[in-house]
Design an enzyme around this catalytic site. Structure first.
Site, PDB file in Angstrom:
ATOM      1  N   THR A 123       0.992  -1.375   0.022  1.00  0.00           N
ATOM      2  CA  THR A 123      -0.074  -0.125   0.065  1.00  0.00           C
ATOM      3  C   THR A 123       0.746   1.154   0.016  1.00  0.00           C
ATOM      4  O   THR A 123       1.809   1.163   0.402  1.00  0.00           O
ATOM      5  CB  THR A 123      -0.938  -0.020   1.187  1.00  0.00           C
TER       6      THR A 123
ATOM      7  N   GLY B 153      -4.936  -4.357   7.464  1.00  0.00           N
ATOM      8  CA  GLY B 153      -5.660  -3.490   7.913  1.00  0.00           C
ATOM      9  C   GLY B 153      -6.668  -3.842   9.102  1.00  0.00           C
ATOM     10  O   GLY B 153      -7.318  -2.931   9.879  1.00  0.00           O
TER      11      GLY B 153
ATOM     12  N   ASP C 242      -8.342  -0.181   6.581  1.00  0.00           N
ATOM     13  CA  ASP C 242      -8.003   0.958   7.003  1.00  0.00           C
ATOM     14  C   ASP C 242      -7.879   2.146   6.355  1.00  0.00           C
ATOM     15  O   ASP C 242      -8.021   3.310   6.671  1.00  0.00           O
ATOM     16  CB  ASP C 242      -6.715   0.812   8.112  1.00  0.00           C
TER      17      ASP C 242
ATOM     18  N   THR D  51       0.233   1.667   6.894  1.00  0.00           N
ATOM     19  CA  THR D  51       0.161   0.511   6.052  1.00  0.00           C
ATOM     20  C   THR D  51       0.267  -0.839   6.712  1.00  0.00           C
ATOM     21  O   THR D  51       0.687  -0.662   8.123  1.00  0.00           O
ATOM     22  CB  THR D  51       1.302   0.501   5.062  1.00  0.00           C
ATOM     23  N   GLY D  52      -0.389  -2.075   6.274  1.00  0.00           N
ATOM     24  CA  GLY D  52      -0.109  -3.060   6.882  1.00  0.00           C
ATOM     25  C   GLY D  52      -1.539  -4.073   6.883  1.00  0.00           C
ATOM     26  O   GLY D  52      -2.320  -3.581   6.280  1.00  0.00           O
TER      27      GLY D  52
HETATM   28  N1  ASP Z   1      -3.434  -1.435   5.087  1.00  0.00           N
HETATM   29  C1  ASP Z   1      -3.977  -2.190   3.563  1.00  0.00           C
HETATM   30  C2  ASP Z   1      -5.298  -3.004   3.707  1.00  0.00           C
HETATM   31  O1  ASP Z   1      -5.548  -3.546   4.893  1.00  0.00           O
HETATM   32  C3  ASP Z   1      -3.002  -2.966   3.262  1.00  0.00           C
HETATM   33  C4  ASP Z   1      -1.647  -2.698   3.247  1.00  0.00           C
HETATM   34  O2  ASP Z   1      -1.099  -1.601   3.815  1.00  0.00           O
HETATM   35  O3  ASP Z   1      -0.948  -2.943   2.231  1.00  0.00           O
HETATM   36  O4  ASP Z   1      -5.965  -2.714   3.053  1.00  0.00           O
END
Ligand code: ASP
Length: 308
Positions: free
Chosen positions: A173, A227, A204, A224-225
């Site tokens: 992301t 969600g 998120d 990021t991460g």
């Molecule tokens: N946070 C993003 C989600 O959960 C994914 C990501 O950060 O890569 O949609």
């Protein structure tokens, strides 16, 4: 007045060695795109939109072109932009066929009385405004199509395996935060979401306070991460609250990541800027590509100095 600064990231996760150069180069280019907006007299808001557009246009990242696929093979994207001066925000969720979801999120903020539009309504706004479109074939990265096809070759995959696999992969992301010459901050985030997500799943990145938060009185943070865990600790607003309580931006993003891990066993990363132009980077994943610039210096990395 503090010096303007912009910082971008290209997602937290495990980024295979061979993809490090592309991830760092993409972040460097996005930082330059954001800086061009700032140095041309643009606002922090213009800068974070320009930086995130550059990342959306780069198929290396899971946002815009390069988005991952849902369980049924479609692309559904989330994006959010927030203006720290007015606390106005605009977001889109589960939106399809839009080339730059971040620009559509900004249109929600500036052209509608709303904060968040989902699916077909958001797509209708994009059409009304004549924003460029792209179909799923253009948006999906070839490597994700192959991964998706392999996953489904023998029928529906086991959900636990899918989650384990998604967490072990780069999440890619993208996001940006900036401080401009007038002392205003802004934040922007854009994503294709989590691998193999259910259609209609919103993460998120579309939700204020979770994917991003910006307040001129404090600073701006983008997440990021995974969600589903990030939103349960409202991570970006939590990090901003830590700053408001007096923590430095670096300590605040580290504390928010610690909270994520301790309370919900979450995985992710944060970048932040405070109103003095100091920056913070933290993640509890092996990698997170980032770049920052203040016009004089441009730095790029794939890991925060303090990451574990
Ligand atoms: N946070 C993003 C989600 O959960 C994914 C990501 O950060 O890569 O949609």
């Amino acid at each position: 007045m503090p010096q303007p600064i912009l910082i971008v990231h290209g997602g937290a996760g495990t980024i295979p060695e061979e993809r490090h150069p592309a991830a760092m180069e993409g972040c460097r280019r996005a930082a330059q795109a954001g800086w061009s907006a700032l140095s041309a007299g643009g606002s922090a808001l213009d800068a974070v939109e320009a930086a995130v557009r550059a990342l959306e246009d780069d198929p290396t990242f899971n946002a815009g072109r390069g988005s991952i696929m849902t369980r049924v093979g479609t692309v559904e994207m989330d994006a959010l932009i927030m203006d720290g001066t007015t606390l106005r925000a605009g977001a889109v969720a589960a939106v399809r066929r839009v080339r730059n979801p971040i620009t559509l999120a900004r249109a929600v903020m500036e052209r509608t009385p709303h904060v968040l539009l989902v699916g077909p309504s958001a797509e209708a706004l994009a059409e009304l405004l004549g924003l460029p479109t792209a179909d799923d074939a253009e948006l999906v990265a070839p490597r994700d199509r192959e991964r998706w096809e392999a996953l489904w070759r023998n029928g529906p995959p086991d959900l636990r395996e899918v989650l384990a696999q998604a967490l072990a992969e780069p999440m890619d992301t993208v996001g940006a935060v900036a401080l401009d010459a007038a002392g205003h901050v802004a934040a922007a985030v854009s994503t294709g979401g989590m691998s193999n997500k259910w259609p209609g799943r919103v993460g998120d990145s579309a939700l204020i306070g979770c994917g991003a938060y910006a307040d001129d009185r404090v600073g701006a943070v983008v997440a990021t991460g995974w969600g589903e865990t990030l939103m349960r600790v409202v991570i970006s607003k939590t990090a901003c609250d830590f700053m408001a309580l007096g923590l430095t931006v670096q300590t605040a993003v580290e504390a928010a990541i610690r909270l994520l891990e301790e309370r919900v066993d979450g995985r992710g990363g944060l970048i932040g800027v405070d109103r003095m132009g100091r920056i913070g980077i933290a993640h509890n994943t092996p990698h997170m590509a980032w770049a920052w610039t203040n016009g004089e210096t441009l730095r790029v990395g794939i890991r925060a100095a303090t990451s574990r």
